[in-house]
Design an enzyme around this catalytic site. Structure first.
Site, PDB file in Angstrom:
ATOM      1  CG  ASP A 152      -0.506   1.813 -11.883  1.00  0.00           C
ATOM      2  OD1 ASP A 152      -0.520   2.889 -11.254  1.00  0.00           O
ATOM      3  OD2 ASP A 152      -1.433   0.996 -11.828  1.00  0.00           O
ATOM      4  CE1 TYR A 153       7.101  -1.678  -9.078  1.00  0.00           C
ATOM      5  CE2 TYR A 153       7.709  -0.472 -11.066  1.00  0.00           C
ATOM      6  CZ  TYR A 153       7.763  -1.618 -10.289  1.00  0.00           C
ATOM      7  OH  TYR A 153       8.465  -2.712 -10.744  1.00  0.00           O
ATOM      8  CD  GLU A 154      -1.468   2.441  -7.599  1.00  0.00           C
ATOM      9  OE1 GLU A 154      -2.066   2.226  -6.529  1.00  0.00           O
ATOM     10  OE2 GLU A 154      -2.035   2.400  -8.719  1.00  0.00           O
ATOM     11  CG  HIS A 155       2.169   0.894  -2.368  1.00  0.00           C
ATOM     12  ND1 HIS A 155       1.427   1.690  -1.520  1.00  0.00           N
ATOM     13  CD2 HIS A 155       1.265   0.204  -3.111  1.00  0.00           C
ATOM     14  CE1 HIS A 155       0.147   1.487  -1.734  1.00  0.00           C
ATOM     15  NE2 HIS A 155       0.014   0.587  -2.697  1.00  0.00           N
ATOM     16  CD  GLN A 214      -3.873   5.430 -10.593  1.00  0.00           C
ATOM     17  OE1 GLN A 214      -4.685   4.938  -9.806  1.00  0.00           O
ATOM     18  NE2 GLN A 214      -2.595   5.078 -10.590  1.00  0.00           N
TER      19      GLN A 214
END
Length: 302
Positions: A152-155, A214
């Site tokens: 769930d890395y988002e950056h 998501q």
């Protein structure tokens, strides 16, 4: 010789039954829920667990950052635990899995933030990050008797190919070593996020079991028809993947449980495309009495 009407009708019914069975076979009774990120004292045992579903808890999060609250910094794959360890302990993992044989527990990597800033994916190199990640995560997985991981890395402070190689090889290695039995990814509809996860999917989609997309990151007030379009689009982006519909407990985004989410899931189920449901998150659902979790599992268990 011409076929009789009865024969034609029998053939039609037989074909319809085959099609129906094939569609149903693509559905799943998988229910997944993130837990522990918001430190609201939620426990595994608080949640209602239906015996007719496969239930995955996803501990949130393990992050390759230092644990200093004032100045957390990247550790190049040396993962630390950032979930609520007072209430979500190794002994409680064992207890919930013993009480409910249909429960598995995973951990999620990354998340949105750490300390006072974003949690960036920021490896020094592919090989060094991978070596550190395999070692540190294997220790956590064994200590907690976990079954899988979620990404769930988002950056990002690296290019899509580096992300794909690091994460893809991590999943491959952990599976090969017998540390995990499943892996998922948790992208959302953002250009940078999608460029990284779709690069990962193209190279390593064959070792990724679930796509926790998501959908709640879309605008609040999403309609059922919009949701169905979004689902079709992301199923195309992650072609061949088990894309799971999702909602956020506080209904702050996407298609909410009170606005048609379950109607959309019923449509997907009728089409044979309901691969499960996941929720963000148990911490917020606790104050609602887990009513939507109960409704989700009832739908999946039918």
């Amino acid at each position: 010789m011409a076929l009789s009407k009865l024969t034609i009708i029998t053939i039609f019914i037989f074909q319809a039954l085959i099609f129906s069975a094939q569609s149903a076979s693509n559905n799943s009774n998988l229910f997944r829920e993130y837990i522990g990120a918001e430190f609201k004292n939620v426990k595994f045992s608080d949640l209602p667990i239906h015996s007719g579903v496969e239930f995955h808890f996803i501990l949130s999060f393990a992050i390759d950052y230092t644990t200093s609250s004032s100045s957390a910094s990247p550790t190049n794959g040396e993962f630390n635990i950032f979930w609520d360890t007072d209430n979500l302990t190794p002994s409680q993992v064992s207890a919930i899995k013993t009480k409910h044989p249909n429960v598995k527990v995973a951990l999620s990597l990354g998340g949105d933030s750490v300390g006072n800033g974003y949690a960036y994916f920021n490896p020094s190199s592919i090989n060094s990050w991978l070596s550190n990640a395999v070692s540190s995560l294997t220790t956590i997985i064994q200590d907690y008797n976990l079954d899988g991981i979620d990404i769930d890395y988002e950056h990002f402070k690296t290019d899509p190919n580096t992300f794909a190689e690091c994460i893809g090889k991590l999943i491959l290695t952990l599976k090969k070593n017998g540390a995990i039995s499943f892996a998922s990814i948790a992208p959302y509809d953002d250009d940078q996020v999608q460029s990284h996860y779709m690069a990962l999917w193209r190279k390593y989609g064959h070792v990724i079991d679930y796509v926790n997309f998501q959908f709640y990151a879309y605008d609040k007030g999403t309609s059922v028809s919009q949701f169905m379009d979004y689902f079709a689009k992301q199923s195309s982006n992650y072609n061949g993947g088990k894309v799971l519909p999702s909602f956020i407990s506080d209904e702050s985004g996407g298609l909410g449980p009170n606005n048609g989410f379950f109607a959309a899931c019923s449509k997907l189920k009728n089409e044979g495309n309901l691969h499960g449901i996941f929720v963000w998150c148990a911490d917020d659902s606790k104050g609602l009495g887990f009513k939507y979790e109960k409704q989700s599992q009832s739908l999946l268990a039918i």
